[in-house]
Design an enzyme around this catalytic site. Structure first.
Site, PDB file in Angstrom:
ATOM      1  N   ASP A 188       0.862  -1.158   0.000  1.00  0.00           N
ATOM      2  CA  ASP A 188       0.000   0.000   0.000  1.00  0.00           C
ATOM      3  C   ASP A 188       0.908   1.221   0.000  1.00  0.00           C
ATOM      4  O   ASP A 188       2.132   1.125   0.165  1.00  0.00           O
ATOM      5  CB  ASP A 188      -0.931  -0.024   1.224  1.00  0.00           C
ATOM      6  CG  ASP A 188      -2.168   0.814   0.991  1.00  0.00           C
ATOM      7  OD1 ASP A 188      -3.194   0.562   1.643  1.00  0.00           O
ATOM      8  OD2 ASP A 188      -2.117   1.733   0.143  1.00  0.00           O
TER       9      ASP A 188
HETATM   10  C1  GLC Z   1      -4.436   4.347  -0.054  1.00  0.00           C
HETATM   11  C2  GLC Z   1      -5.261   3.105   0.151  1.00  0.00           C
HETATM   12  C3  GLC Z   1      -5.219   2.165  -1.025  1.00  0.00           C
HETATM   13  C4  GLC Z   1      -5.056   2.959  -2.296  1.00  0.00           C
HETATM   14  C5  GLC Z   1      -3.687   3.597  -2.257  1.00  0.00           C
HETATM   15  C6  GLC Z   1      -3.438   4.490  -3.481  1.00  0.00           C
HETATM   16  O1  GLC Z   1      -3.858   4.756   1.137  1.00  0.00           O
HETATM   17  O2  GLC Z   1      -5.062   2.366   1.338  1.00  0.00           O
HETATM   18  O3  GLC Z   1      -6.444   1.414  -1.026  1.00  0.00           O
HETATM   19  O4  GLC Z   1      -5.182   2.120  -3.435  1.00  0.00           O
HETATM   20  O5  GLC Z   1      -3.455   4.326  -1.060  1.00  0.00           O
HETATM   21  O6  GLC Z   1      -4.256   5.616  -3.408  1.00  0.00           O
END
Ligand code: GLC
Length: 687
Positions: free
Chosen positions: A233
Site C-alpha cells: 500500500d
Molecule cells: C491508499 C489506500 C489504497 C489505495 C492507495 C493508493 O492509502 O489504502 O487502497 O489504493 O493508497 O491511493
C-alpha cells in the site's frame, strides 16, 4: 534487462498534486497521473505501470483538472445485489474508463471482510462473508482484466479497522484466518487471477503485512501458487527486508521516505543486492512476477479502443443502486401512493446523494453537486468531505410522482420538520453519515441530531419512512416508531433515481444485507475498540478473537438476535421455497424451488446455509442465487457448496469430519425456511 531496469520496476511513486506537492523526476512530463507510476523498459517494450484507484471508479485526486468518471455505488451496494454478473459489468465499465485515460492498473478489488461496523472503509469492501466477498470481487477483477487492465485484490490482509492502521497489529488465530479473510482472498484469486495483490498497512500477528513471510511466501505464493506480484500500500513498506518476505514492489515510495526515513526498494535494496543479502534469484522473481502479470493481462498489447460509453456506464451504476437497495422494514407505507402529500426531509435530498471519502472517491460526470468540508485530525481529515453526487432524490421523486404534492424540509430543526410532517400524508426522512478511509466511526449513531429528527417526525406522523445513505450499519432507536426503513448505502451517481424508483414502486427492491445490522455495539465482538481516539501514531493491537466467526457466524455462535440479519431484505412481492432435496458425499448439493407468490415481478436471493457440524455449532453461507420471477413463476435452483465451507482449516489442511451436516435454505441467516441433513465422509485436502 540490466539491473537498473530491474530495480526501476520495483518502486512506484506518486505524482505532484495537492496531496503531494513535490514533483518526482522518475515520472516523465505529461504522464497522465492518478495514484502511482512505475517506469517501464521502453527498449524492451515493457510499458510503464500507470495506476489509478479504485473499485468505485477512476479517481482524480487533483491531477487532471475537470476530468470525471462514472461514480459507482458503494461496494456494499454491489454485494447487496448478490448479482455476480453485475459485478463483472461494473469491473468492465471502470476498466474501460481507466484505459481511455491511459491507466493500465486499477487498484480495485477491495475485499477485506466487514468485521467491524465502525470501519470507515467498509463502503469500499463487500461483505462480512468470505464466499459472497470472494465471488463478487472475483467477478469485478475478471471484468477489469478482460478490458486489458491489471486489477488488484486488497488489502492483504486483515485491514478491518482504520484507527492508526500503520501501527495496528491485527491478531488472529492463523487457522481461523484461513477460514475467513484469507478465504475471501483465496476464492477471488483462484477465480480471477488478479495481476497484483496489495498488502495492507497493518501488522498481522506481529509482522507488517508487507513484511509477512507467512502471508506472502507461505500462503499467497506457496499454498495458493499465486503467480502475480505483491505490491505494498502507499507508504506501507517498512524496509528493504520486505523483499525477502515476498513483497515484490514498493508503492507510494515517497511516503515511505517520510514515514520510515528512506525508500525501501531504492538504494537500500540495491545495497542489499550488491552485498548478497538480496539473492539474485529473488530479484529475478520480483521482476518476473510483475512482467508476467503485464503480459498475462496484455497491457503491452494495447490497441486503440473506442471512447467509453458513459450512458451505458451510468446504467450500470443505476442497476447496482437499484439492486443494492435493501428494504429493511415496511409496514405498508411503501410503495408510495401516486397522489399523496409527501414531505421529504433532510439528507441534502434536494441536492444529491452522499459518497464515501478517501482514496476511492470518484468525481462524477458534471462534477459534485456539493463538496462540504468535514475535516478532522491527521491525513484522513484532509480527505474527509461530504461529497454529494448530483442525483437528487427529491427531484427524481417529483419526476416519478407528478400528481403528488412533494415538499422539502432540510431537516436541520426537528421543530420545523415536524410542521412539514404534520402537513403530509407520508414523510420520507433521508439520513446520512460521512464515512471514509482513515477513520473508524466511534459509534453507530447518526450524526447531526438525525436520530432526534427522525423520532420527532415519526411522533408527528406515523407514516414515516427512513432512507439511510450510510457506509455502515447504524443503530435505530426510532425503529419501532417508523413505518418503513430503506438502506440505500452510498448509492452512486444514479442513486437519487434508484431511490425514487423504489419508493414510488417502479422498481421492486431486491437487495439483501451483505453485513449484519446489530442492535448496538454491545452485540459485536469488540464493543470497545482498542486505542480508539488515541493520538496519531499510537501503536495498538486488536485481537480478532471471533476468528472465523465473523458477522452472522458470530450471532449464531453467541445466540444473539441482531436487529437485521445478514441476507435480509424485503420485497413488494412474496417468495416461497419448496421441495428441498440434498445430496452429500464429497460436498453438499442442494436443490429447491423458488416461487413468486405475489402479484408483481421481483427478484429474490435464496441462501443456503450450513447450520451445524458434527459436534459443534457452525453457521456458514454455502451458496446463493439471485432469481428474477414473474408473479406465479417458479424456478428450480441447485447450489453446490465449496467443500472449504464445510471444513475446518487445521494446520495446513482442510478437514471435513464424518457425520451429519444440517443445512437450510433461508431468506436470511436467521429466516430459515427449509431444512435437511446430509452425511459426509471424512476428507482432508489442501485447497
Ligand atoms: C491508499 C489506500 C489504497 C489505495 C492507495 C493508493 O492509502 O489504502 O487502497 O489504493 O493508497 O491511493
Amino acid at each position: 534487462m540490466t539491473d537498473d531496469e530491474r530495480f526501476a520496476l520495483l518502486v512506484g511513486v506518486m505524482g505532484k498534486s495537492e496531496l503531494w506537492p513535490l514533483r518526482d523526476e522518475r515520472i516523465p512530463e505529461g504522464t497522465p497521473m492518478s495514484a502511482g507510476y512505475v517506469p517501464g523498459v521502453p527498449r524492451l517494450g515493457v510499458p510503464a505501470l500507470k495506476m489509478s484507484d479504485a473499485s468505485l471508479g477512476v479517481t482524480n485526486p487533483g491531477f487532471r483538472p475537470g476530468d470525471t468518471a462514472t461514480a459507482l455505488p458503494a461496494s456494499l451496494a454491489l454485494a447487496a445485489s448478490f448479482n455476480p454478473a453485475l459485478s463483472r459489468a461494473s469491473g468492465q465499465a471502470i476498466a474501460r474508463e481507466a484505459r481511455s485515460r491511459g491507466f493500465n492498473v486499477l487498484l480495485a478489488g477491495g475485499i477485506n471482510l466487514a468485521r467491524d461496523p465502525r470501519n470507515g472503509r467498509n463502503f469500499e469492501y463487500l461483505s462480512e462473508d468470505p464466499l459472497l466477498s470472494g465471488i463478487m470481487a472475483a467477478e469485478s477483477i475478471i471484468g477489469i482484466q478482460q478490458e486489458g487492465v491489471i486489477s488488484t485484490a486488497k488489502h492483504y490482509c486483515l485491514n478491518c479497522n482504520e484507527t492508526n492502521r500503520h501501527w495496528l497489529d491485527a491478531v488472529i488465530d492463523p487457522d481461523a484466518h484461513r477460514e475467513s479473510d484469507l478465504l475471501a482472498f483465496e476464492i477471488a484469486i483462484e477465480r480471477a487471477q488478479p495481476g497484483a495483490v496489495m498488502t495492507a498497512y497493518n501488522k498481522v500477528n506481529g509482522d507488517y503485512a508487507a513484511a509477512n513471510t507467512v502471508l506472502i511466501n507461505d500462503v499467497l505464493k506457496g499454498a495458493w501458487g499465486y503467480r502475480g506480484w505483491a505490491m505494498s500500500d502507499w507508504g506501507g513498506t517498512p524496509g528493504w527486508e520486505c523483499a525477502l518476505a515476498g513483497l515484490d514492489q514498493e508503492c507510494g515510495a515517497q511516503i515511505d521516505a517520510l514515514l520510515w526515513q528512506s525508500e525501501a526498494f531504492g538504494d537500500r535494496l540495491r545495497a542489499a543486492y550488491l552485498d548478497g543479502r538480496l539473492p539474485k534469484e529473488r530479484l529475478s522473481d520480483m521482476v518476473r512476477r510483475i512482467l508476467r502479470s503485464m503480459f498475462a493481462v496484455g497491457i503491452d498489447q494495447w490497441e486503440p479502443v473506442s471512447a467509453p460509453d458513459m450512458a451505458a456506464h451510468n446504467e450500470i451504476a443505476l442497476q447496482i443502486a437499484r439492486q443494492g437497495i435493501v428494504l429493511l422494514q415496511n409496514r405498508g407505507v411503501l410503495p408510495l401512493k401516486a397522489a399523496a402529500r409527501i414531505a421529504v426531509i433532510g439528507g441534502y435530498a434536494q441536492r444529491g446523494v452522499p459518497a464515501g471519502c478517501g482514496s476511492s472517491a470518484v468525481v462524477p460526470p458534471g462534477g459534485y453537486a456539493e463538496v462540504i468540508p468535514i475535516g478532522g485530525p491527521g491525513l484522513a481529515g484532509g480527505l474527509r468531505n461530504l461529497h454529494l453526487l448530483p442525483s437528487s432524490p427529491l427531484d427524481e421523486m417529483r419526476k416519478r410522482l407528478p400528481h403528488a404534492q412533494i415538499e422539502f424540509d432540510p431537516g436541520i430543526s426537528p421543530a420545523e420538520a415536524v410542521l412539514a410532517a404534520r402537513r403530509a400524508d407520508v414523510v420520507i426522512v433521508f439520513a446520512i453519515r460521512v464515512e471514509g478511509e482513515g477513520v473508524d466511526i466511534p459509534d453507530l449513531s447518526l450524526p447531526w441530531g438525525q436520530d432526534a429528527l427522525i423520532a420527532a417526525v415519526a411522533a408527528a406522523n406515523p407514516n414515516t419512512a427512513v432512507v439511510l445513505e450510510t457506509g455502515n450499519p447504524v443503530v435505530m432507536p426510532w425503529r419501532d416508531s417508523v413505518n418503513a426503513i430503506v438502506q440505500a448505502w452510498y448509492p452512486g451517481q444514479a442513486g437519487g433515481q434508484a431511490i425514487a424508483e423504489v419508493l414510488a414502486g417502479e422498481v421492486n427492491p431486491s437487495g439483501r444485507l451483505p453485513l449484519t445490522f446489530p442492535v448496538d455495539l454491545g452485540q459485536t465482538p469488540r464493543p470497545q475498540l482498542p486505542e480508539l481516539g488515541a493520538p496519531w501514531g499510537t501503536p495498538s493491537t486488536i485481537h480478532y478473537c471471533e476468528g472465523a466467526e465473523v458477522g452472522y457466524r458470530w450471532y449464531a455462535r453467541t445466540g444473539q438476535a441482531p436487529m437485521f440479519a445478514f441476507g435480509h431484505g424485503l420485497s413488494y412481492t412474496g417468495f416461497e421455497y419448496r421441495e428441498l432435496a440434498v445430496t452429500g458425499e464429497d460436498t453438499v448439493i442442494a436443490s429447491f424451488t423458488v416461487v413468486n407468490t405475489g402479484d408483481r415481478a421481483g427478484a429474490d436471493v435464496p441462501q443456503l446455509y450450513l447450520t451445524a457440524a458434527p459436534g459443534e455449532p457452525r453457521s456458514r453461507l454455502l451458496g446463493f442465487e439471485r432469481v428474477e420471477l414473474e408473479p406465479g413463476q417458479a424456478r428450480r435452483v441447485t447450489l453446490r457448496a465449496d467443500p472449504r465451507l464445510l471444513a475446518r482449516y487445521d494446520a495446513g489442511c482442510w478437514r471435513i469430519e464424518p457425520g451429519g451436516y444440517p443445512v437450510a435454505v433461508g431468506a436470511s441467516a436467521v429466516d430459515l425456511k427449509l431444512a435437511a441433513e446430509v452425511e459426509l465422509a471424512r476428507r482432508a485436502f489442501r485447497r
